[in-house]
Write an enzyme that holds these catalytic residues in place. Structure first.
Site, PDB file in Angstrom:
ATOM      1  N   LYS A   1      -9.882  11.998   7.634  1.00 27.73           N
ATOM      2  CA  LYS A   1     -10.030  10.686   8.267  1.00 27.73           C
ATOM      3  C   LYS A   1     -10.944  10.726   9.492  1.00 27.73           C
ATOM      4  CE  LYS A   1      -6.529   8.327   6.199  1.00 27.73           C
ATOM      5  NZ  LYS A   1      -6.492   6.919   5.796  1.00 27.73           N
TER       6      LYS A   1
ATOM      7  N   ASP B   1     -11.443   2.275   7.692  1.00 29.68           N
ATOM      8  CA  ASP B   1     -11.128   3.666   8.013  1.00 29.68           C
ATOM      9  C   ASP B   1     -11.414   4.515   6.770  1.00 29.68           C
ATOM     10  OD1 ASP B   1     -10.256   5.802   9.548  1.00 29.68           O
ATOM     11  OD2 ASP B   1      -8.188   5.587   8.877  1.00 29.68           O
TER      12      ASP B   1
ATOM     13  N   GLN C   1      -7.790  15.028   2.434  1.00 32.70           N
ATOM     14  CA  GLN C   1      -6.515  14.564   2.996  1.00 32.70           C
ATOM     15  C   GLN C   1      -5.323  15.123   2.227  1.00 32.70           C
ATOM     16  OE1 GLN C   1      -6.221  10.286   3.077  1.00 32.70           O
ATOM     17  NE2 GLN C   1      -4.100  10.293   3.766  1.00 32.70           N
TER      18      GLN C   1
ATOM     19  N   HIS D   1       0.829  -1.208   0.000  1.00 29.54           N
ATOM     20  CA  HIS D   1       0.000   0.000   0.000  1.00 29.54           C
ATOM     21  C   HIS D   1       0.863   1.258   0.000  1.00 29.54           C
ATOM     22  CE1 HIS D   1      -3.226   2.793   0.903  1.00 29.54           C
ATOM     23  NE2 HIS D   1      -2.613   3.152   2.019  1.00 29.54           N
TER      24      HIS D   1
END
Length: 425
Positions: free
Chosen positions: A260, A240, A247, A140
């Site tokens: 978030k 999440d 962001q 990721h």
């Protein structure tokens, strides 16, 4: 017999592909139409066993001077330590065994205490004093870094040395099934000189697992990895949700904030670490070797198959957009918790440690739409037609996961949420 024994059978009928065989017994919090009081239960097949009722009947060991199963969360149980938790799980397993007459042959009690899953309302299973999210999947982090900084600069210099994390917002950790309102915030489009304020246009998911801390520590106490592993009570599915455009504008220099903070979905069932012991595996080789306080020689990752389903508002079928596995994580939950305590930060019973997005080695195993659509450039095809790059209003995202045993599976149920329109004034 040990509660994990594959040969165990319950007198409650359990389908072969059920998430909740007798080897699992995950904890949740329920209410019913007839009794709206919150109480702790375990899942068994397509039923739940009301532990508040079992406690009242004197069939469970007393691990505390006060009742622990009518407090509205599993925190009171967790606070009694590993011995008490293990004692309770062994007794519940014994009561549910096919050859144990205590509950099986008490028809009146069994009828009241074993409630069809369809007849209960599930609540957030744990009171969450604090929530910390990590960034611990190498795949990721590499994918996101490649998109934003290029392949040669994908991983920041510190990433292979330290579990990267940030303090999240515990007040908006919600149970599976809770709708998610599209967040609003500051947005700055490429080429524009000033930001604007409005609904997020790049709303995303993050496929995660949440580790639940079951042991409090004092400020100044530093855990090593083994102690950190011991301090984890169990795991749940965790999404999440992330507003990528909010962001992207806000995260320099201090990291995620409003992008978030609006919602994080926790599965309704907490699977104990003990139930997951048969599925513990070693994670990826860590090179360079971590500093001594982060070194681990035991298998602290778990072989848990995970999937993400996206279902538009008017669709009859959802689309599985990702199939991944918790075993891919570069930094384990134990290493994350050990690092969290390394400054002397105190931990509380019920603290939530988000694993960070779980992505695997190929595109079908990526854990966010940001990666699956490669920043919006490669739309995701849906089974009933249409595409997605990011989430639209009305979309429902559902996470599922299980560890496959010998003739049984240890599952987590679902972590699901539907996107509702922003509340624009």
């Amino acid at each position: 017999m040990h509660p994990n024994d594959p040969s165990l059978r319950s007198f409650v009928e359990v389908a072969a592909d059920s998430d909740f065989p007798i080897q699992n017994l995950p904890y949740g919090v329920i209410s019913t139409q007839d009794d709206r009081r919150l109480r702790v239960a375990v899942a068994i097949g397509d039923h739940v066993l009301d532990l508040g009722m079992m406690e009242d009947a004197g069939l469970l060991p007393r691990v505390s001077a006060k009742p622990v199963f009518r407090t509205g969360s599993i925190n009171a149980l967790m606070a009694n330590g590993a011995y008490g938790i293990g004692t309770v799980r062994r007794k519940i397993s014994e009561l549910l065994r096919h050859d144990s007459p205590t509950l099986r042959d008490n028809e009146a009690l069994a009828k009241r205490a074993l409630i069809p899953m369809k007849n209960v309302k599930l609540h957030r299973p744990v009171d969450v004093p604090g929530y910390t999210d990590f960034y611990s999947s190498r795949e990721h982090a590499t994918n996101v870094g490649t998109m934003f900084r290029g392949k040669d600069n994908a991983l920041q210099e510190n990433w292979l040395h330290i579990p990267i994390g940030y303090n999240g917002r515990a007040s908006t950790v919600v149970v599976s099934g809770t709708p998610v309102i599209r967040p609003q915030g500051q947005l700055k489009a490429a080429g524009e000189s000033m930001p604007t304020f409005g609904p997020s246009k790049r709303l995303d998911i993050e496929l995660e697992m949440g580790a639940i801390v079951g042991r409090a520590t004092e400020m100044g106490h530093i855990m090593d990895v083994d102690e950190a592993q011991y301090s984890i009570f169990g795991f749940a599915l965790f999404n999440d949700w992330s507003a990528r455009d909010i962001q992207q504008w806000e995260y320099v220099p201090l990291g995620p904030f409003q992008g978030k903070a609006f919602a994080s979905t926790l599965g309704a069932w907490i699977v104990t670490k003990e139930a997951l012991e048969p599925f513990a595996v070693h994670g990826p080789k860590q090179d360079p070797e971590p500093l001594p306080y982060l070194r681990q020689d035991k298998p602290h990752n778990y072989d848990i198959r995970l999937e993400v389903e996206l279902k538009p508002a008017n669709a009859t079928r959802g689309t599985i957009i990702s199939v991944s596995n918790f075993k891919y994580m570069y930094w384990s939950s134990a290493q994350q918790l050990a690092h969290h305590s390394s400054s002397g930060c105190s931990m509380s019973v019920g603290d939530l440690i988000g694993s960070g997005t779980i992505s695997g080695p190929d595109k079908g195993s990526y854990g966010s739409m940001l990666e699956l659509s490669w920043g919006g450039k490669e739309p995701i095809e849906l089974v009933e037609g249409g595409t997605r790059t990011f989430l639209e209003d009305g979309d429902t995202v559902t996470l599922r996961g299980y560890a496959q045993g010998d003739g049984y599976r240890i599952g987590f149920g679902e972590a699901s949420g539907q996107i509702l329109p922003a509340k624009v004034k």
